[in-house]
Structure formats: C-alpha cells, structure tokens
Design an enzyme around this catalytic site. Structure first.
Site, short mmCIF file in Angstrom:
data_model
loop_
_atom_site.label_atom_id
_atom_site.label_comp_id
_atom_site.label_asym_id
_atom_site.label_seq_id
_atom_site.Cartn_x
_atom_site.Cartn_y
_atom_site.Cartn_z
N HIS A 163 0.35 13.43 -28.68
CA HIS A 163 -0.01 12.12 -28.34
C HIS A 163 -0.83 11.51 -29.75
O HIS A 163 -0.69 10.42 -29.93
CB HIS A 163 -1.16 12.26 -27.11
CG HIS A 163 -0.60 12.35 -25.93
ND1 HIS A 163 -1.01 13.07 -24.98
CD2 HIS A 163 0.87 11.98 -25.57
CE1 HIS A 163 -0.30 13.13 -23.75
NE2 HIS A 163 1.06 12.74 -24.14
N LYS B 123 3.33 11.79 -10.68
CA LYS B 123 2.89 10.74 -11.66
C LYS B 123 3.30 9.37 -11.84
O LYS B 123 4.55 9.66 -12.37
CB LYS B 123 2.23 11.56 -12.95
CG LYS B 123 1.27 12.30 -12.79
CD LYS B 123 0.75 12.69 -14.25
CE LYS B 123 -0.29 13.84 -14.32
NZ LYS B 123 -0.56 14.32 -15.58
N ARG C 248 -2.35 22.64 -13.89
CA ARG C 248 -1.30 21.60 -14.20
C ARG C 248 -1.57 21.27 -15.66
O ARG C 248 -0.69 20.62 -16.21
CB ARG C 248 -1.38 20.53 -13.43
CG ARG C 248 -0.46 19.35 -13.41
CD ARG C 248 -0.08 18.05 -12.33
NE ARG C 248 0.83 17.26 -12.81
CZ ARG C 248 1.44 16.29 -12.03
NH1 ARG C 248 1.04 16.45 -10.83
NH2 ARG C 248 2.42 15.69 -12.39
N ARG D 206 0.66 -1.26 -0.08
CA ARG D 206 -0.02 -0.07 0.00
C ARG D 206 0.74 1.39 0.03
O ARG D 206 0.39 2.37 0.57
CB ARG D 206 -0.95 0.12 1.33
CG ARG D 206 -1.86 -1.02 1.29
CD ARG D 206 -3.08 -0.61 1.99
NE ARG D 206 -3.92 -2.01 2.07
CZ ARG D 206 -3.95 -3.06 2.75
NH1 ARG D 206 -3.06 -3.27 3.68
NH2 ARG D 206 -4.75 -3.98 2.59
N HIS E 95 8.54 10.55 -27.65
CA HIS E 95 7.66 11.52 -27.18
C HIS E 95 7.92 13.05 -27.62
O HIS E 95 7.16 13.74 -27.80
CB HIS E 95 7.77 11.03 -25.88
CG HIS E 95 6.67 12.10 -25.11
ND1 HIS E 95 5.31 12.00 -25.24
CD2 HIS E 95 6.95 13.15 -23.91
CE1 HIS E 95 4.72 13.06 -24.37
NE2 HIS E 95 5.88 13.57 -23.84
N GLU F 264 10.84 19.39 -23.90
CA GLU F 264 10.01 19.65 -22.94
C GLU F 264 10.65 20.80 -22.15
O GLU F 264 9.89 21.47 -21.37
CB GLU F 264 10.06 18.39 -21.73
CG GLU F 264 9.53 16.89 -22.53
CD GLU F 264 7.97 16.96 -22.66
OE1 GLU F 264 7.18 18.01 -22.18
OE2 GLU F 264 7.31 15.83 -22.84
N ASN G 181 0.39 20.20 -20.56
CA ASN G 181 0.15 19.45 -21.95
C ASN G 181 0.19 20.24 -23.09
O ASN G 181 -0.21 19.83 -24.26
CB ASN G 181 -1.39 18.80 -21.58
CG ASN G 181 -1.61 17.88 -20.27
OD1 ASN G 181 -0.49 17.16 -20.14
ND2 ASN G 181 -2.52 18.01 -19.52
N HIS H 51 0.79 18.65 -26.18
CA HIS H 51 0.85 17.22 -26.06
C HIS H 51 -0.54 16.72 -26.60
O HIS H 51 -0.51 15.40 -27.01
CB HIS H 51 0.71 16.86 -24.40
CG HIS H 51 2.04 16.75 -23.95
ND1 HIS H 51 2.81 17.86 -24.10
CD2 HIS H 51 2.85 15.88 -23.65
CE1 HIS H 51 4.02 17.64 -23.45
NE2 HIS H 51 3.96 16.27 -23.04
N LYS I 234 7.93 23.08 -13.08
CA LYS I 234 7.08 22.04 -12.93
C LYS I 234 6.81 21.89 -11.36
O LYS I 234 5.60 21.94 -11.16
CB LYS I 234 7.66 20.95 -13.31
CG LYS I 234 6.59 19.62 -13.25
CD LYS I 234 6.87 18.40 -14.20
CE LYS I 234 5.68 17.51 -14.01
NZ LYS I 234 6.05 16.30 -14.59
N GLU J 171 -3.93 17.85 -11.08
CA GLU J 171 -4.30 18.03 -12.48
C GLU J 171 -6.02 18.76 -12.54
O GLU J 171 -6.60 18.28 -13.29
CB GLU J 171 -4.11 17.14 -13.57
CG GLU J 171 -4.08 17.87 -14.98
CD GLU J 171 -3.36 17.12 -15.83
OE1 GLU J 171 -2.65 16.20 -15.66
OE2 GLU J 171 -3.97 16.70 -17.03
#
Ligand SMILES: NC(=O)c1ccc[n+]([C@@H]2O[C@H](COP(=O)([O-])OP(=O)(O)OC[C@H]3O[C@@H](n4cnc5c(N)ncnc54)[C@H](O)[C@@H]3O)[C@@H](O)[C@H]2O)c1
Ligand SMILES: [Zn+2]
Length: 371
Positions: A255, A146, A244, A124, A269, A188, A248, A251, A230, A240
């Site tokens: 994506h 993340k 946040r 956990r 990426h 980035e 993106n 992105h 960041k 987010e």
C-alpha cells in the site's frame, strides 16, 4: 459441458457458493434464477467488460426468463468514487428497485466493490451477485463481503461488509484480460501459498506458467484453492478481528508503494503486493524469524513469471525510505500506534506481529531501495 467446481463460504444463514470453471458465465441464468425473489435483475458493469462479456450474460439471463436492465459505470479505479456511487444509486432508484431486487456485478474488483457497496446501502441493503472477470477479483475481491469506495483521505475508507448471494468465477473470461492484469492477480494467488499452504506454493512453482497461459485446468485449480483459502479465513473471522489480517501479507509495504505511485497504471495493486511480499519476507529474515533461502525462493518464483520483486523495478519512480515509512504509519491497519505486520517463519507459515522493530524496518526499506 465441463463440471463446475464449488466452494462454500460458511457464514450461517448468509452462506453462499463460489462456482468456478470455464462456462460459468454462459450458465449464469441457471445459477442466479433460484436466488431471485422477482424474475428481474440489474446488471452493473464497465464498458470494457461489457464489450467482451455482456452478451454472454444477457443471453444466459434471457434463456432463464430473467428480465434485466444494465448500468454501465466507468472503467478503472476512478469509478470507486462518491460521485459515481451517487450516480449509480440514483439510477437504481430510478429503475424502481425494491427490497427484493438483486444486482449482478459483472467486472473486476472496481465494479464489484462499487456495485456491492451500492447494494449494501440501497434501501438499506439488497441482494447482489458477483461475476468477477479479473483474476484478482476471482481469487480475492469478490469473496469475503468487503465493499466500498475511495475518497481524498485514501482507498477503501468508506464501505460496508455486505456478502454476495453467489459468486460465479468463469475462468474462460480471463482469456480477454491483458497479461499485466492477469499477473497482478496472480500475486494474490501466490499470497495464499505463502500464508499457510506451502504445498500450493510448490504447485504454483510448477504450474504458474501454465496458469498464466490458457490452461483452464490449472486456472480452475488455482482459483478454487485461493477461494477456499479466503473462504476459510473469512468464515473464521468475517470482520477482521484476528486471522483475516493474514490476508494483508505484503500489503503494508504494498500500500505504501502504491500510494507513492498514485494508484495508477505505474504500479498495479498486485504488482505492489508482489514487491511487498518480498519485503515482508526480507523483514522476517532480518528479524530472525525466517531462513533466507525462503525469501530467495519467493523472489525467484515471482521473477520467473514476470512480476516485479523490488522497488527498483518500478520505472520512473524514485522512492524514499522515509516517505514509505510515513505512508505505512498512516495505513489503516494500524493498531494502537503500532504497525501491524504480517511476517513469516517460512513459505506457508505467515503470522501477525504488532511489535516490529523500527530499525529493522528502516534497514529493510533502505536495502531494497539501494539494491
Ligand atoms: N473487496 C475486497 O476485498 C478487495 C480485495 C482486493 C482488491 N479490491 C479492490 O479491487 C480493485 C481492483 O480490482 P481489479 O484488479 O479487478 O481491477 P479493475 O476492476 O479495475 O479491472 C482492471 C481492468 O481490467 C478490465 N477488465 C476486467 N475484466 C476484464 C476481462 N475479462 N477482459 C478484459 N478486460 C477486463 C477492467 O475494465 C479494468 O480496466 C481495487 O479497487 C481494490 O481496492 C477489493
Ligand atoms: Zn490485495
């Protein structure tokens, strides 16, 4: 010994430091030791990174009297799978981890996301430390908490928010990174300038080439500035709900391009993000939000360092506007049926819009594919 720079991610009792600079890896033991609740840790890495950098980490841990085991997961995106997660968790349990154990993730975003997710769910939740070894991981994936894996349904759809206890970004380890990977991470870095820091974008125009060479001072400055950007966004909006989303930028387009190329070596990426940021600026120009010369300036800088700026630069792939638009609609950043786009009023002035006109989007896609 070079002084290391520190950036704090302010999240109350889960706050942590990002330590940046050449030589951070050799001093890992000193930095990790005070965080450990038992003088023992488990290092998770991939074979490529292990070859180059495991010895330096091992030596440093040993010098600090920290015992450790090493688990090597496969290199590359395939390692972010349910099967590898299961294998990693089984191995961790076999090694007898306890709630007070700590994992050290040594590698790029793949190792960080996989090992971080394992740390989030094992017993956990146990502690973990990130030692990012790609530029992308140093400026992006290792910061913010993340973690996750990919499934048939898509990338990063299974995961958890789990903040590391510490991030050690040694800019010297980037010496062994292939240039193409370095450039992908640089996209980035540029993104942070585009979001809200026009002065940083201007600095990158002057220093990008040095940074992509082996100029450590320039690298440290870029990594620190990126991490600070960041960290500020994450501290304001950890999960987010709002701000946040600015991260993106580029992105949604990116994506779709990546998905169309199958997430492999055809288009990395960061390369997809570079093209995506240009498309986001073109869309902003078309919608009347942004002067055209800002989009041109972005395109010029990315091209100058050697990043692709439009889909035509992707060898051997023919994209269709319809296909890309469909992929954008299935991207997970969809809110109540509307596409959420990050647009810009100019360089350093990004904003979130959820009312983008479909005809304008189609026109931008068609223009960029016809160029
Ligand atoms: N968690 C987040 O917030 C977040 C953000 C952005 C991206 N990501 C994830 O990050 C992943 C991409 O990360 P990445 O670009 O670091 O890729 P990666 O981890 O696959 O690393 C790229 C390649 O470089 C090798 N490598 C790593 N460090 C090296 C070094 N110092 N010298 C030589 N080779 C080295 C790796 O073995 C790998 O083959 C994606 O899965 C993406 O989804 C996560
Ligand atoms: Zn990204």
């Amino acid at each position: 010994v070079n002084p290391l720079e520190t950036v704090t991610v302010g999240l109350g009792d889960r706050s942590y430091e990002i330590i940046v600079g050449p030589g951070a890896l050799a001093r890992a033991g000193t930095h990790i030791s005070p965080l450990l609740r038992q003088p023992r840790t488990i290092v998770v890495t991939d074979p490529v990174v292990a070859d180059f950098h495991l010895e330096a980490l091992s030596r440093s841990l040993s010098d600090s009297d920290i015992a450790f085991e090493t688990i090597v997961v496969p290199a590359g995106e395939e390692a972010k799978s349910m099967a590898e997660l299961e294998r990693l968790l089984a191995r961790l349990l076999e090694l007898g981890i306890e709630r007070s154990s700590c994992i050290v993730a040594l590698g790029g975003g793949v190792v960080g996301d996989l090992a971080g997710f394992a740390a989030a769910v094992a017993l956990r939740g146990i502690d973990f430390v990130q030692i990012p070894t790609t530029l992308l991981a140093q400026v992006d994936s290792s910061v913010g908490g993340k973690t996750g894996i990919n499934t048939q349904a898509g990338k990063n759809l299974i995961g958890a928010f789990h903040q590391p206890r510490l991030v050690l970004a040694d800019t010297k380890v980037l010496d062994t990174l292939p240039r193409r990977q370095l450039l992908a991470g640089y996209a980035e870095v540029v993104k942070y300038g585009l979001i809200d820091d026009p002065a940083f974008f201007g600095w990158l125009e002057g220093h990008g080439a040095a940074l992509l060479g082996r100029d450590d001072a320039a690298r440290v400055k870029a990594v620190v500035r990126s991490c600070r950007a960041k960290a500020d966004i994450v501290a304001a909006d950890e999960r987010e709900a709002g701000r946040r989303a600015l991260l993106n930028l580029g992105h949604t387009f990116g994506h779709a391009l990546e998905a169309a190329c199958g997430y492999g070596d055809i288009l990395l990426h960061g390369e997809a993000v570079a093209i995506g940021m240009v498309m986001a600026f073109e869309l902003s120009v078309r919608l009347g939000h942004c002067p055209a010369d800002h989009a041109d300036r972005l395109r010029r800088h990315l091209a100058a360092v050697g990043l692709p700026t439009d889909p035509q630069h992707v060898d051997g792939v023919i994209f269709s506007a319809d296909d890309l638009r469909r992929r954008m609609a299935t991207d997970k950043k969809v809110k109540d049926g509307h596409l959420v786009f990050v647009l810009a009023r100019g360089i350093g002035e990004a904003f979130v819009s959820n009312s983008v006109d479909v005809d304008a989007l189609t026109a931008v896609l068609e223009d960029s594919l016809a160029a």
